[in-house]
Design an enzyme around this catalytic site. Sequence first.
Site, short mmCIF file in Angstrom:
data_model
loop_
_atom_site.label_atom_id
_atom_site.label_comp_id
_atom_site.label_asym_id
_atom_site.label_seq_id
_atom_site.Cartn_x
_atom_site.Cartn_y
_atom_site.Cartn_z
N SER A 231 43.78 42.90 33.51
CA SER A 231 44.39 41.58 33.44
C SER A 231 44.45 41.08 32.00
O SER A 231 43.61 41.46 31.17
CB SER A 231 43.60 40.57 34.29
OG SER A 231 44.11 39.25 34.11
N TYR A 245 35.57 36.88 36.83
CA TYR A 245 36.82 37.65 36.94
C TYR A 245 37.22 38.21 35.58
O TYR A 245 37.54 39.40 35.45
CB TYR A 245 37.92 36.75 37.49
CG TYR A 245 39.27 37.42 37.62
CD1 TYR A 245 39.55 38.28 38.68
CD2 TYR A 245 40.27 37.21 36.68
CE1 TYR A 245 40.78 38.89 38.80
CE2 TYR A 245 41.50 37.82 36.78
CZ TYR A 245 41.76 38.65 37.85
OH TYR A 245 43.00 39.27 37.96
#
Length: 334
Positions: A231, A245
Amino acid sequence: MTDEPKAPGRPAYPPGYDPVTHTYTPPIGPDGVPIYPEGYDPVTHRFTPPKPAGPPVASGGAAAGDPAKCPVDHGHHPYHSAEPSYAADGSRRTMLVTGASRGIGHSIVRKFADQGWRIITISRHAFERSRCPWEAGPEDHVQCDLADREQVPLAIVDIKARIGGGPLHALVNNAGISPKGPAGERLNSITTPMYTWMQVFHVNMLAPILLARGLFDELKRGQGSIVNITSVVGHRVHPFAGTAYATSKAALTSLTREMAADFAPHGIRVNAIAPGEIITDILSPGTEEKFLPLIPMRRLGRPEEVAELVHFLCSEASSYITGEEININGGQLL
C-alpha cells in the site's frame, strides 16, 4: 481493564496437529485424500466439538453474515467460460488469490478468469454463486479467516489437496484488514489495542509468507510468481489508515525483498504492488474529497487497473522482474 478479548476455550487438538508450530499433517487415506478427524469442518477449517448450550463466543473480525459487495459491473463484464490457458509443460495455469470476495481481489479473479486460468480463492466469506458465479464454483473456494493462526495451516492442507500435486503458477496475497475505532476514527500508535496489532499483522504480513512456504513445492513446480499487495500508506503517514495497517504493509514490502532473494534460486519470482487510493470498500468516507486535489491525475484508481498490473507480474512479460514494489497511485507520491 484489558483491551484484548478473552480467548475462547480451545478444544483438544486432533492427532497430527502441532499446537506449537500450528502445522497440521492429517493421515492420508488409500485414495490419497486427507482423513479429517471428527468435529473438523473442511469448509471453514475449524474444529467444533460438542459444547454445552449457551450463547456462542464472539470472534474478532467481520461477522459471518457480513455481505460482500461486488465492485464489478457484470452488465459490462459478463461471465463466460474462457478458453483454458496452459503453461509450457501442458498444465493448466493455476493461481491462488486471498481476499477474493471483494474490491481488488474480486477484480483480479475476474481478470484471470477472462484469461482462462484456474483460480482457487480464499476469503472469510462463503462462496456466493448468485453474486460471483466463477467458472469453477465453490469447489475452488476456501473459506478461511487469515487472522486465525489455527485455520491457516489447515487451509493449506485443503489447498494442496485441491491442486492435487500439480503446479501453482501464481499466488496473490491480496487480503488485508484496516480496523478503525468505535466511531470510525483512525487508530494511531497510541490508541491501537494490542490484540488489533496482532490481528492486523497476521492477516497483512504473516499470512503471505505462511501461504508461500506452505505451497512452496507447488510454486516451484509451476515456476510461479508471488504478488504481495502492499500500500501507499507503507511509505508515509495517512489521514485514514491506522498505524497497524501502515506498518504491516511496510513490513510486507520488506518481506517481499527477502522472499525474492530466498525464492529466486528455485525459479519463483516475488514482487509487490502498492496501490494508492483505489475505489474499494476499504476506503474511508471523505477520501475522494481529500485526495483528489493531491493526486496529479485527479481521480481515484479502479480495481481493474490493479488487476491488470497483477496479471503482468504473473505473465512471461515480467519474467526477469523480482524483488520490486510497483506503485500504482496516479502520481500521489510525486
